[in-house]
Design an enzyme around this catalytic site. Structure first.
Site, PDB file in Angstrom:
ATOM      1  CB  ALA D  17      -0.220 -10.810   2.623  1.00 55.56           C
ATOM      2  N   GLY D  52       5.295   4.516   6.138  1.00 53.97           N
ATOM      3  CA  GLY D  52       4.512   5.548   6.792  1.00 53.97           C
ATOM      4  C   GLY D  52       3.523   5.147   7.863  1.00 53.97           C
ATOM      5  N   GLY D  53       2.682   4.162   7.605  1.00 51.19           N
ATOM      6  CA  GLY D  53       1.685   3.872   8.617  1.00 51.19           C
ATOM      7  C   GLY D  53       0.708   2.807   8.167  1.00 51.19           C
ATOM      8  CG  PHE D 120      -0.807   8.516   5.778  1.00 49.75           C
ATOM      9  CD1 PHE D 120       0.265   8.768   6.588  1.00 49.75           C
ATOM     10  CD2 PHE D 120      -0.656   7.622   4.720  1.00 49.75           C
ATOM     11  CE1 PHE D 120       1.495   8.152   6.355  1.00 49.75           C
ATOM     12  CE2 PHE D 120       0.559   7.000   4.496  1.00 49.75           C
ATOM     13  CZ  PHE D 120       1.636   7.257   5.307  1.00 49.75           C
ATOM     14  CG  PHE D 160      12.054 -18.541  -8.396  1.00 51.15           C
ATOM     15  CD1 PHE D 160      12.344 -17.200  -8.215  1.00 51.15           C
ATOM     16  CD2 PHE D 160      11.318 -18.915  -9.506  1.00 51.15           C
ATOM     17  CE1 PHE D 160      11.914 -16.256  -9.128  1.00 51.15           C
ATOM     18  CE2 PHE D 160      10.876 -17.974 -10.416  1.00 51.15           C
ATOM     19  CZ  PHE D 160      11.174 -16.641 -10.222  1.00 51.15           C
ATOM     20  CD  GLN D 235      -0.868   4.870  -4.463  1.00 45.26           C
ATOM     21  OE1 GLN D 235      -0.305   4.211  -3.619  1.00 45.26           O
ATOM     22  NE2 GLN D 235      -2.051   5.411  -4.272  1.00 45.26           N
ATOM     23  CG  HIS D 237       4.520   7.707  -2.854  1.00 46.37           C
ATOM     24  ND1 HIS D 237       5.074   8.900  -2.460  1.00 46.37           N
ATOM     25  CD2 HIS D 237       3.985   7.157  -1.737  1.00 46.37           C
ATOM     26  CE1 HIS D 237       4.885   9.054  -1.157  1.00 46.37           C
ATOM     27  NE2 HIS D 237       4.227   8.013  -0.691  1.00 46.37           N
ATOM     28  CG  LEU D 247       8.171   6.049  -0.270  1.00 47.31           C
ATOM     29  CD1 LEU D 247       7.360   6.584  -1.420  1.00 47.31           C
ATOM     30  CD2 LEU D 247       7.359   5.065   0.522  1.00 47.31           C
ATOM     31  CD  GLU D 250       0.183   9.943   1.567  1.00 48.08           C
ATOM     32  OE1 GLU D 250       0.453   9.404   0.482  1.00 48.08           O
ATOM     33  OE2 GLU D 250      -0.953  10.005   2.024  1.00 48.08           O
ATOM     34  NE  ARG D 281       0.577   7.400  -0.928  1.00 46.40           N
ATOM     35  CZ  ARG D 281       0.909   6.278  -0.333  1.00 46.40           C
ATOM     36  NH1 ARG D 281       0.818   5.136  -0.982  1.00 46.40           N
ATOM     37  NH2 ARG D 281       1.329   6.296   0.904  1.00 46.40           N
ATOM     38  CG  HIS D 350       4.231   3.690  -3.645  1.00 45.81           C
ATOM     39  ND1 HIS D 350       5.356   3.374  -2.918  1.00 45.81           N
ATOM     40  CD2 HIS D 350       3.221   3.750  -2.768  1.00 45.81           C
ATOM     41  CE1 HIS D 350       5.025   3.266  -1.644  1.00 45.81           C
ATOM     42  NE2 HIS D 350       3.734   3.473  -1.521  1.00 45.81           N
ATOM     43  CE1 TYR D 351      -0.406  -1.931  -2.485  1.00 44.30           C
ATOM     44  CE2 TYR D 351      -2.224  -1.261  -3.892  1.00 44.30           C
ATOM     45  CZ  TYR D 351      -1.715  -2.070  -2.895  1.00 44.30           C
ATOM     46  OH  TYR D 351      -2.504  -3.017  -2.321  1.00 44.30           O
ATOM     47  NE  ARG D 385      -1.252   1.541  -1.549  1.00 45.87           N
ATOM     48  CZ  ARG D 385      -0.327   1.790  -0.622  1.00 45.87           C
ATOM     49  NH1 ARG D 385      -0.565   1.570   0.645  1.00 45.87           N
ATOM     50  NH2 ARG D 385       0.842   2.258  -0.976  1.00 45.87           N
TER      51      ARG D 385
HETATM   52  C1  LIG Z   1       8.579   1.952  -0.299  1.00 42.30           C
HETATM   53  C2  LIG Z   1       7.198   1.518   0.050  1.00 42.30           C
HETATM   54  C3  LIG Z   1       6.562   2.049   1.144  1.00 42.30           C
HETATM   55  C4  LIG Z   1       5.284   1.646   1.498  1.00 42.30           C
HETATM   56  N1  LIG Z   1       4.704   2.223   2.577  1.00 42.30           N
HETATM   57  C5  LIG Z   1       3.472   1.820   2.924  1.00 42.30           C
HETATM   58  C6  LIG Z   1       2.845   2.389   4.039  1.00 42.30           C
HETATM   59  O1  LIG Z   1       3.381   3.261   4.691  1.00 42.30           O
HETATM   60  N2  LIG Z   1       1.629   1.971   4.392  1.00 42.30           N
HETATM   61  C7  LIG Z   1       1.012   0.995   3.683  1.00 42.30           C
HETATM   62  O2  LIG Z   1      -0.074   0.633   4.066  1.00 42.30           O
HETATM   63  N3  LIG Z   1       1.584   0.434   2.625  1.00 42.30           N
HETATM   64  C8  LIG Z   1       2.800   0.820   2.211  1.00 42.30           C
HETATM   65  N4  LIG Z   1       3.379   0.263   1.114  1.00 42.30           N
HETATM   66  C9  LIG Z   1       2.725  -0.827   0.414  1.00 42.30           C
HETATM   67  C10 LIG Z   1       2.965  -2.125   1.145  1.00 42.30           C
HETATM   68  O3  LIG Z   1       4.239  -2.132   1.685  1.00 42.30           O
HETATM   69  C11 LIG Z   1       2.870  -3.322   0.258  1.00 42.30           C
HETATM   70  O4  LIG Z   1       1.742  -3.277  -0.481  1.00 42.30           O
HETATM   71  C12 LIG Z   1       2.832  -4.578   1.096  1.00 42.30           C
HETATM   72  O5  LIG Z   1       3.954  -4.635   1.915  1.00 42.30           O
HETATM   73  C13 LIG Z   1       2.780  -5.811   0.256  1.00 42.30           C
HETATM   74  O6  LIG Z   1       2.962  -6.948   1.080  1.00 42.30           O
HETATM   75  P1  LIG Z   1       2.775  -8.397   0.561  1.00 42.30           P
HETATM   76  O7  LIG Z   1       2.848  -9.288   1.713  1.00 42.30           O
HETATM   77  O8  LIG Z   1       1.562  -8.469  -0.256  1.00 42.30           O
HETATM   78  O9  LIG Z   1       3.960  -8.646  -0.453  1.00 42.30           O
HETATM   79  P2  LIG Z   1       5.554  -8.561  -0.335  1.00 42.30           P
HETATM   80  O10 LIG Z   1       6.015  -8.041   0.935  1.00 42.30           O
HETATM   81  O11 LIG Z   1       5.994  -7.896  -1.574  1.00 42.30           O
HETATM   82  O12 LIG Z   1       5.992 -10.039  -0.360  1.00 42.30           O
HETATM   83  C14 LIG Z   1       6.008 -10.826  -1.503  1.00 42.30           C
HETATM   84  C15 LIG Z   1       6.550 -12.161  -1.155  1.00 42.30           C
HETATM   85  O13 LIG Z   1       6.354 -13.058  -2.218  1.00 42.30           O
HETATM   86  C16 LIG Z   1       7.526 -13.744  -2.496  1.00 42.30           C
HETATM   87  N5  LIG Z   1       7.552 -14.156  -3.881  1.00 42.30           N
HETATM   88  C17 LIG Z   1       7.350 -13.398  -4.972  1.00 42.30           C
HETATM   89  N6  LIG Z   1       7.499 -14.146  -6.067  1.00 42.30           N
HETATM   90  C18 LIG Z   1       7.797 -15.397  -5.664  1.00 42.30           C
HETATM   91  C19 LIG Z   1       8.069 -16.611  -6.341  1.00 42.30           C
HETATM   92  N7  LIG Z   1       8.080 -16.692  -7.652  1.00 42.30           N
HETATM   93  N8  LIG Z   1       8.342 -17.688  -5.606  1.00 42.30           N
HETATM   94  C20 LIG Z   1       8.374 -17.623  -4.261  1.00 42.30           C
HETATM   95  N9  LIG Z   1       8.115 -16.519  -3.593  1.00 42.30           N
HETATM   96  C21 LIG Z   1       7.837 -15.409  -4.291  1.00 42.30           C
HETATM   97  C22 LIG Z   1       8.575 -12.746  -2.156  1.00 42.30           C
HETATM   98  O14 LIG Z   1       9.778 -13.404  -1.909  1.00 42.30           O
HETATM   99  C23 LIG Z   1       8.028 -12.128  -0.898  1.00 42.30           C
HETATM  100  O15 LIG Z   1       8.314 -12.917   0.203  1.00 42.30           O
HETATM  101  C24 LIG Z   1       4.645   0.683   0.734  1.00 42.30           C
HETATM  102  C25 LIG Z   1       5.261   0.158  -0.375  1.00 42.30           C
HETATM  103  C26 LIG Z   1       6.511   0.603  -0.753  1.00 42.30           C
HETATM  104  C27 LIG Z   1       7.106   0.098  -2.016  1.00 42.30           C
END
Ligand SMILES: Cc1cc2nc3c(=O)[nH]c(=O)nc-3n(C[C@H](O)[C@H](O)[C@H](O)COP(=O)(O)OP(=O)(O)OC[C@H]3O[C@@H](n4cnc5c(N)ncnc54)[C@H](O)[C@@H]3O)c2cc1C
Ligand code: HEM
Ligand code: SF4
Ligand code: F3S
Ligand code: FES
Lengths: 152, 115, 281, 572
Positions: D17, D52-53, D120, D160, D235, D237, D247, D250, D281, D350-351, D385
């Site tokens: 994101a 996964g996707g 999926f 941080f 969630q 998984h 993990l 899926e 899930r 997982h989520y 989800r």
């Molecule tokens: C094993 C696994 C497999 C998955 N597979 C899928 C899939 O196949 N398909 C799907 O759609 N989704 C999947 N998901 C879910 C998906 O990966 C996550 O929901 C998504 O990647 C979250 O992205 P994000 O950018 O919100 O957060 P993150 O990638 O978690 O990033 C968080 C960021 O915030 C930063 N941060 C946190 N706290 C602080 C702080 N205090 N100060 C500064 N920085 C901070 C971290 O350093 C990091 O950079 C999976 C999740 C897991 C756990």
């Protein structure tokens, strides 16, 4: 931080330094090859310079030439020559292998790697290239020894 | 400045060519028993052969280029700052030229020597 | 015969030891000594030794985190995913660059496991090293798709590249790179040459250049055709030997150099774009 | 005096994101300076683990359609998703997939060269767009590499963040952060901010999340007075390996894997006869726990009950081609080669469906502050989800919030920002006096272990009042113990210090999850109460909001947005 300046990269930054060139055993045959190629290259360069100097004694007439020849006609001199033979054999054979690989030949085609990821470029063709270079160098040294020491 | 890819191409070409000419050079040593091949008379006779002299000269040039470039490579990797890098370039080029000049002198002078 | 196979299978089920060593059993020890390199990044450094209980599946990262939780909370260590996909935990384990979360104690010999920071990276603290120069090298080689005929800005796109699976295979393995820096730490040229981009960056230059959506091969070649550029790789192969993800950076470098030496022709055809006039409702 | 760094837009978190937001923000205007601040280095965020996707409707000519994606998502969510939000997600996704394609994403391809999709759980069409089984990793790589071409994106790796700073009119002013390398406490000033700090999955011990997935961002928002929404929906998984919780995607079931019990039976036929292993899930996880409760499970050598996932019938080539990553994981971390034998698995945290309360646009209740990705809860996922929708959400709202934040920053271009000194002083007091120089006796890591084990135990797949209350009591007791202290007194790279701050946020979030779960006396989606086994649309078809108050979380409700689909019972 990512925005660090280019100038940063000229700082030594905790490099392993020459130590990193040594201890080739840690990483496999390719590293041994790297190491030998350098050593033999340097050694040959030194020999080459010496050889040019040696032959220049020709211009000083027969006496000078024979005086220098006498130096190389010792056991140490012969051993040195044998080393030169070995070094040049290894360096040339391995060098040719390296020229091919530096051009990306003989390494195979990239594709999906499967676990456990054995690197394609460290394949047996290349490894045997290194072994062959080493074996040929050894043979050449034996032959050289035979020529230098054997006839006596 | 010359591109590094060009320099390296020269490095490889000189390496391979050196292999051929050195092979001839060494074969000459082995045509007769080694000991007699390096007797003064035989050597001088060799030098009187124009083709052979040209061969020697090319060995000289090829190996000097290849070898000193190899040295340059290693030295460049050792240390990185402008002074050092320029120093290395100047040093290796002049050392190369010195060796070539010195060897050429031998070849030319040897032509004039009697057996 | 069937009986035998069944027995072997049972044995495997009971000891799913993985592929590495069938004689894993011998390696199961209850405790190991974990030697950890300690430094404040400035002058002094020393090793601390901790006794850590281990199981069959304990990784070096598990052991380090155990030490951090229950023995000495001040151990400096970088980690995140614990599944070998984020590239945080690279360190020298028993002298060789490896990922801590990807190295099981049972794969290592002897009762002592020593952990040191990666070589060729400035030390920040204990096992933590500074990656800024490394990341910068990656950035220098312009690791993104460049194609002046195509709109690559951030705008609504409804066209799709047609890229055959075999086109993907040409670059796929190089995109496995997790930027863990192990290769950088193992390379003998990097050990002395501070301007050498290193195996990671160079193999990424190849990865993007053979992607048939990109046509900036020439541009990237210009960047790395330098005194301290791609030619300073001597195919020592150590990068590929330590890479945990099968990237084989040495292969990428040699292949890229093949293009630069004109040994291999650049016969890459640019991928075609196809319109996907999806209805936008 | 604390040093300050100024940028126009501050993006906290460099996961999917965060990076997507940074690019769209940068592309909106070359004149903005954008900071991406993260406690890990780029490419180390948890998003790289996604396997996964990513869901999108790409093959309308082959029978897929957006309507179906929308309905699947809403049905999967047990009708708690905001329907306008889901529509936004679905209509934006195809473009995002192609956008990544243009930026170099190594999507897996069909023989004809088009982007491939796989089945999926919960979808009525194969629409999980994949790149082998490392989708998140490749997406991160593509976005990070692409972000390198924008000169106005500045990365602050390993900073941080500790607090959101706002003025008296509830406008975003900046954040405070510690530079881990030096230990310096600094202030970032910014006109607009986007929180992308990801999920909170580390409140459980058995979790698929990266160790860095602690709820610091959620906690920051909560402390800043923002609401957290739907936090009780966690969630689980179905397929996490033992003992690490890593993990198995899926996608493994999408490719045709079977779940089997002790008798070698594909037990899913008893629970979801139509969709079998590919039910959503929550359904699969519950079925698995039932199997285990009825003693048809296996015992893993660590003593934990589990079931097995059988992929052996897929054949070596298919596994190596499409599931290479999990094969590696299986061999390495579980000692099982999935080509040869079934692998032991168990439902795993997982989520987080919940997160910072945001609206359709991703804006929070604070002016100038957005949230995107897993940290946000714009109610795409409702009570459950669907796999592959989360990376999709990160991309879509990353882009939207990035653009909006850019516009906002441009509009407020001239206003100078004054930092609320009082808040800075309070924050310094909180982290330095209460935490860094804390006088606690108890080992914080023990607290963490106890906390996460409690969550595993009391707020797992099935919940009930008794257990939840016991869990809540336990968590509150842990909270009250004097544990806050940092043994490591060094400045540089003090992970002991950051760990203790993280544990603090784990405690807060666990409490909110438990209180929310107690409050919701029904079973919906991932939230399954054995004492209230049915969905109760009359009383609970609404979102939970939690606000911070001196007596712990203050809970209220928030309406769900409906556009076209009335709730019906879910059958699979
Ligand atoms: C094993 C696994 C497999 C998955 N597979 C899928 C899939 O196949 N398909 C799907 O759609 N989704 C999947 N998901 C879910 C998906 O990966 C996550 O929901 C998504 O990647 C979250 O992205 P994000 O950018 O919100 O957060 P993150 O990638 O978690 O990033 C968080 C960021 O915030 C930063 N941060 C946190 N706290 C602080 C702080 N205090 N100060 C500064 N920085 C901070 C971290 O350093 C990091 O950079 C999976 C999740 C897991 C756990
Ligand atoms: C006879 C055939 C020869 C061939 C085919 C050959 C080939 C090579 C090759 C391929 C390299 C490696 C360059 C690199 O790794 O970047 C090399 C390096 C080198 N060669 Fe030769 N070479 C030959 C002869 C010689 C001779 C006779 C000398 C001595 C004067 C010499 C001196 C060097 C040096 C000093 C190096 C540098 C080592 C390095 O860069 O690692 N070579 N040669
Ligand atoms: S090439 Fe391999 S060793 Fe090097 S950074 Fe990438 S993954 Fe790590
Ligand atoms: S180790 Fe270094 S020398 Fe080349 S092959 Fe790898 S980059
Ligand atoms: S912790 Fe992510 S690679 Fe080891």
């Amino acid at each position: 931080m990512e925005t660090s300046k280019e100038s940063n990269s000229t700082v030594r930054n905790n490099r392993e330094g020459l130590k990193g060139w040594l201890n080739p055993a840690r990483y496999g045959w390719e590293r041994v090859s790297y190491w030998f190629q350098r050593l033999t290259g340097l050694f040959l360069l030194i020999y080459f310079i010496g050889h040019v100097y040696e032959t220049s004694s020709l211009t000083g007439g027969q006496a000078a030439w024979n005086a220098l020849l006498a130096l190389t006609q010792t056991v140490q001199g012969h051993i040195f020559l044998i080393l030169v033979i070995g070094a040049s054999t290894f360096h040339s054979v391995n060098g040719i292998r390296l020229i091919f690989t530096h051009g990306g030949m003989g390494l195979g085609k990239p594709g999906r790697p499967d676990y456990p990821y054995d690197a394609l470029s460290l394949n047996y063709r290349q490894k045997s290239g290194i072994w062959i270079s080493l074996i040929l160098a050894a043979l050449a040294m034996l032959y050289g020894a035979d020529v230098l020491f054997g006839t006596k | 400045m010359i591109r590094e890819s060009l320099i390296m191409r020269i490095h490889y070409i000189t390496g391979i060519s050196a292999l051929f000419v050195v092979a001839v050079h060494i074969t000459m040593r082995l045509l007769m028993p080694f000991d007699s091949s390096i007797e003064y008379q035989n050597i001088i006779a060799n030098y009187h052969n124009i083709a052979y002299s040209i061969l020697l000269e090319s060995i000289l040039v090829l190996i000097a280029i290849h070898g000193f470039n190899g040295l340059r490579i290693m030295l460049l990797e050792l240390r990185q700052n402008r002074l050092w890098e320029n120093g290395v370039t100047i040093f290796t080029i002049s050392a190369m030229m010195t060796v070539v000049a010195y060897g050429t002198r031998t070849i030319i002078l040897a032509q004039g020597l009697g057996a | 015969m069937n009986e035998l196979i069944k027995r072997i299978k049972m044995f495997r089920n009971n000891h799913p030891a993985g592929d590495e060593n069938a004689d894993n059993e011998k390696n199961i020890r209850e405790k190991i000594n974990l030697k950890v390199f300690r430094t404040n990044g400035k002058s002094e450094s020393h090793f601390d030794t901790f006794e850590i209980p281990i199981m069959r599946w304990t990784t070096v990262l598990d052991a380090l985190l155990h030490a951090k939780s229950y023995c000495d909370s001040s151990i400096g260590i970088r980690y995140s995913c614990r599944m070998a996909s984020c590239g945080s935990c690279g360190m020298k384990i028993n002298g060789i660059p490896r990922l801590a979360c990807y190295t099981k104690i049972s794969e290592l010999k002897g009762g002592i496991v020593s952990c040191e920071p990666l070589a060729n990276f400035p030390q920040i603290r204990d096992l933590v090293t500074d990656f800024s120069v490394f990341f910068n090298h990656h950035k220098q080689i312009q690791p993104f798709i460049q194609n002046e005929n195509i709109q690559t800005e951030d705008r609504e796109v409804l066209t799709e590249y047609i890229q055959k699976p075999e086109d993907v295979d040409k670059y796929l393995q190089f995109s496995y790179c997790i930027k863990c820096g192990l290769c950088y730490s193992a390379c003998p040229t990097v050990a002395t040459d501070t301007k050498f981009p290193g195996p990671q960056a160079l193999s990424q230059a190849y990865r993007y250049s053979v992607d048939n959506r990109d046509n900036a091969l020439g541009k990237r070649q210009n960047i790395i055709d330098d005194r301290h550029g791609i030619w300073r790789c001597h195919f020592a192969g150590s990068c590929s030997a330590v890479c945990p993800k099968g990237v084989d950076p040495a292969l990428g470098i040699q292949l890229l150099r093949g293009h630069m030496l004109r040994f291999s022709k650049n016969e890459q055809k640019l991928a075609e774009l196809q319109d996907r006039g999806l209805d936008k409702s | 005096m604390v040093d300050t760094i100024s940028h126009d837009v501050l993006i906290i978190g460099s996961g999917l994101a965060g990076l997507r937001a940074a690019i769209s923000c940068s592309a909106s205007s070359k004149n903005l300076s954008i900071a991406v601040i993260s406690k890990v280095q780029v490419m180390r965020s948890h998003s790289v683990s996604a396997e996964g996707g990513t869901a999108a409707v790409l093959f309308e000519e082959e029978g897929d359609n957006k309507e179906s994606h929308i309905y699947d998502t809403i049905k999967g969510s047990d009708f708690l998703a905001d329907q306008d939000v889901v529509e936004r997600l679905v209509s934006n996704m195809p473009s995002e997939i192609y956008q990544l394609d243009h930026w170099g994403m190594p999507w897996s391809r069909r023989e004809d060269g088009r982007i491939a999709q796989r089945k999926f759980g919960g979808y009525s069409f194969p629409r999980a767009t994949y790149a082998q089984d490392k989708v998140g990793f490749y997406e991160m790589q593509t976005l990070y590499d692409t972000s390198l071409k924008y000169d106005n994106i500045h990365f602050y790796n390993e900073w941080f963040c500790t607090r959101i700073l706002s003025d008296e009119n509830n406008r975003f002013r900046g954040i405070s952060a510690i530079e881990m390398k030096t230990g310096n406490f600094m202030i970032f000033k910014g006109k607009a901010g986007i929180i992308c700090t990801g999920g909170a999955g580390r409140i459980y011990s058995f979790s698929t999340y990266a160790y860095s997935s602690t709820p610091d961002g959620l906690d920051m928002a909560y402390r800043a007075g923002l609401a957290l929404k739907d936090m009780e929906f966690v969630q689980f998984h179905p397929t996490g390996i033992l003992p690490s919780g890593i993990l198995i995607t899926e996608g493994a079931r999408g490719e045709g894997g079977y779940l089997i019990n002790k008798n070698g039976e594909r037990f899913m036929k008893n629970y979801a006869p139509k969709t079998l292993e590919l039910a959503p899930r929550d359904v699969v996880s519950r079925s698995m726990i039932r199997e285990i409760q009825e003693e048809r499970g296996f015992k893993h050598e660590s003593g934990v009950d589990c079931l097995k996932l059988d992929l052996t019938h897929l054949g070596e080539e298919r596994i190596k081609e499409r599931l290479a990553g999990i094969r590696e994981i299986g061999i390495k971390f579980s000692g099982v080669d999935i080509i040869k034998e079934p692998i032991e698995i168990r439902p795993v945290c997982h989520y987080m469906m919940g997160g910072i309360h945001t609206n359709l646009e991703g804006s929070t209740e604070m002016q100038g502050l957005w949230a995107a990705g897993e940290a946000a809860c714009n109610s795409t996922h409702g009570a459950n989800r669907l796999g592959a929708n989360s990376t999709a959400e990160c991309l879509v709202w990353g882009r939207i919030t990035g653009e909006l934040a850019a516009q906002y920053a441009l509009k407020n271009g001239n206003s100078s920002i004054t930092i609320p000194e009082l808040q800075v002083a309070q924050e310094e007091k909180r982290i330095y006096d209460e935490i860094f120089r804390g006088r606690g006796q108890i080992n914080p890591y023990e607290i963490k272990k106890e906390l996460t084990d409690t969550m595993d135990d009391k707020a797992y797949v099935f919940r009930n009042e008794q257990e939840l209350i016991a869990g809540l009591k336990k968590v509150r007791r842990l909270k009250e113990q004097t544990w806050k202290h940092v043994d490591d007194k060094a400045r540089e790279y003090n992970t002991n210090f950051t760990n203790v701050m993280e544990i603090d946020s784990l405690l807060t979030m666990s409490e909110i999850v438990l209180v929310g779960a107690l409050n919701r006396r029904e079973s919906r989606g991932a939230h399954a109460r054995t004492d209230y086994p049915n969905r109760d649309d009359r009383n609970f078809l609404k979102h939970t909001l939690a606000y911070s108050s001196t007596e712990g979380p203050h809970m209220t409700w928030y309406p769900v947005t409906f556009t076209r689909y009335a709730p019906v019972e879910r059958k699979f």
